[in-house]
Design an enzyme around this catalytic site. Structure first.
Site, short mmCIF file in Angstrom:
data_model
loop_
_atom_site.label_atom_id
_atom_site.label_comp_id
_atom_site.label_asym_id
_atom_site.label_seq_id
_atom_site.Cartn_x
_atom_site.Cartn_y
_atom_site.Cartn_z
N ILE A 1 -47.14 2.93 -13.61
CA ILE A 1 -45.98 2.75 -14.50
C ILE A 1 -45.86 3.91 -15.48
O ILE A 1 -46.80 4.19 -16.23
CB ILE A 1 -46.10 1.43 -15.30
CG1 ILE A 1 -46.31 0.25 -14.36
CG2 ILE A 1 -44.86 1.22 -16.16
CD1 ILE A 1 -46.61 -1.06 -15.09
N LYS B 1 -56.97 -0.10 -22.93
CA LYS B 1 -55.57 0.32 -22.75
C LYS B 1 -54.77 0.10 -24.04
O LYS B 1 -53.91 0.91 -24.40
CB LYS B 1 -54.96 -0.45 -21.58
CG LYS B 1 -55.61 -0.09 -20.24
CD LYS B 1 -55.26 -1.09 -19.15
CE LYS B 1 -55.92 -0.74 -17.82
NZ LYS B 1 -55.80 -1.81 -16.82
N1 HSE Z 1 -59.06 -3.83 -13.23
C1 HSE Z 1 -57.77 -3.43 -13.69
C2 HSE Z 1 -56.78 -4.55 -13.49
C3 HSE Z 1 -57.23 -2.21 -13.02
O1 HSE Z 1 -57.14 -5.62 -13.02
O2 HSE Z 1 -55.62 -4.35 -13.83
C4 HSE Z 1 -57.70 -0.93 -13.59
O3 HSE Z 1 -57.55 -0.86 -14.96
#
Ligand code: HSE
Length: 431
Positions: free
Chosen positions: A138, A208
């Site tokens: 994205i 994130k």
């Molecule tokens: N493990 C992450 C998720 C993906 O389930 O979105 C990579 O950040």
């Protein structure tokens, strides 16, 4: 077109790295035309050589000397898709020292050592791009770093972990328990086996959230600043209660300006979201990020947040961007942390709350419950009762109130004789 190829060193040949190699090979003529020079893969750094890594990784290009690959082959661009802190961190610092630009998908590294990397990048006069570190394919970080840089972002709400979104979708749609939905996610390869904690405890989303908050609010936010609560304690009863009141439970990354403008709140936790909210429609392993800014209003970015090819799409987009910068002799945006807004403690953040109380329904109970809310200055928005006699349940949604007031309210509710237990508490986000 410039005749001189730009040299690309790829660190990592796993799910993402092999897809990056595929895109670089399959789309070589188009990429060369878009950059203005060919992109030449000069080496692929791996832990072990001599392993078949599929048709897109030429065994002759693989090396387990990652440091040598970064410093000795004249790389213009180093692509880091190893993950983890070390050796990724020192390899990226070496790449900058050697004058290479860096593209990375490494959220943990950026969330913990972002400032150090940005400073080293600035000192070297090169680029650090990291679109793939948040929400896979994205386009989100470039919009925050560039497209929205003239605006004032107020709030970002993100579903940025596909594993937990898959689990919560199954719980919502089939009534599954957390453990059954987790087992299904593990079977499908969404959740890690045997230890899914990085996803289900919210740590992946918290890294994130730190990156998003840093960019949205021009401030340095690290993983340690992010309050984090996962989904392991969500029960089928919580999901059913959310459904009954027109909500869905999502694991949200929230980054917002505090109501008094003193700082920002950055947190990851499960929340009840109105089914009318655009994020409520984000199902299964998809990611989406909802941005609210003063001039643009409400924006939503949606798509696959993980997986080899989607993540490689973002990585190769960044490779093209930094390659173009090298051709033009310029560079992309630097770290922008001038606002230096403090991340406020969770206690000082405000939210609406859902509270389910199991209690004895008799005259005066409602008044005593309402008095507790009033005592702590928490205003009730809606109230619903089910059952009667000894077996009654009261579900209350509050107006926005400070976390510390809600904590005091819950403590006082537990002290009431008529309240047998607080069956569920959940933050409510979005209108
Ligand atoms: N493990 C992450 C998720 C993906 O389930 O979105 C990579 O950040």
């Amino acid at each position: 077109m410039s005749a001189k190829p730009l040299k690309v060193a790829l660190l990592g040949a796993g799910v993402v790295g092999s897809e990056v190699a595929r895109l670089l090979a399959e789309q070589a003529p188009d990429l060369a035309a878009r950059v203005g020079a060919p992109l030449e893969l000069v080496g692929v750094g791996v832990r072990r050589t001599g392993v078949n890594r599929g048709s897109w990784i030429d065994p002759a290009l693989t090396t387990d000397d990652l440091q040598g690959l970064v410093t000795e082959r004249g790389a213009d661009i180093v692509v880091e898709v190893l993950g983890g802190i070390d050796p990724a961190r020192h390899l990226i610092l070496s790449a900058f020292e050697a004058g290479a630009s860096v593209v990375t998908a490494n959220k943990a590294l950026l969330a913990q050592h972002g400032a150090e990397l940005h400073q080293a990048c600035d000192a070297a006069g090169v680029d650090l791009y990291f679109e793939a570190s948040v929400a896979g394919a994205i386009p989100l970080l470039r919009p925050l770093r560039e497209s929205l840089v003239g605006d004032r972002v107020q709030r970002v709400l993100g579903i940025v972990n596909g594993t937990t979104n898959y689990i919560l979708t199954r719980m919502d749609e089939s009534g599954a328990s957390f453990s059954d939905a987790l087992a299904e996610a593990q079977e499908l390869g969404y959740a890690e086996k045997p230890d899914p904690s990085a996803d289900v405890e919210g740590h992946d989303a918290a890294a994130k959230a730190a990156i998003i908050a840093s960019l949205a609010f021009h401030s340095r936010v690290t993983l340690a600043d992010v309050y984090c609560e996962g989904i392991a304690s969500i029960t089928a009863a919580d999901v059913a209660a959310a459904k009954a009141s027109g909500h869905v439970i999502k694991l949200l990354a929230v980054a917002e300006r505090s109501f008094d403008g003193r700082g920002i709140n950055v947190r990851v936790h499960p929340a009840m979201l109105s089914r009318q909210h655009p994020l409520a429609a984000v199902r299964e392993a998809y990611n989406a990020v909802f941005v609210e800014s003063d001039a643009a209003g409400q924006l939503m970015f949606y798509g696959p947040g993980a997986g080899g090819a989607p993540t490689a799409s973002a990585v190769v987009g960044d490779i093209v961007a930094v390659a173009r910068n090298r051709i033009s002799g310029g560079h992309g945006p630097r770290e922008s942390a001038y606002a230096a807004l403090p991340v406020l403690p969770l206690d000082e953040s405000s939210t609406r709350y859902f509270i389910a109380l199991d209690l004895t329904d008799k005259a005066g109970v409602l008044a005593s419950v309402a008095a507790v809310f009033a005592e702590h200055d928490v205003s009730i928005e809606t109230l619903r009762q089910e059952g009667h006699g000894d077996d009654a349940r009261l579900e209350i949604v509050t107006h926005e109130a400070q976390e510390k007031s809600l904590a005091k309210t819950c403590k006082s509710l537990r002290d009431l004789d008529s309240v047998r237990r607080i069956a569920s508490t959940m933050r409510v986000v979005g209108e």
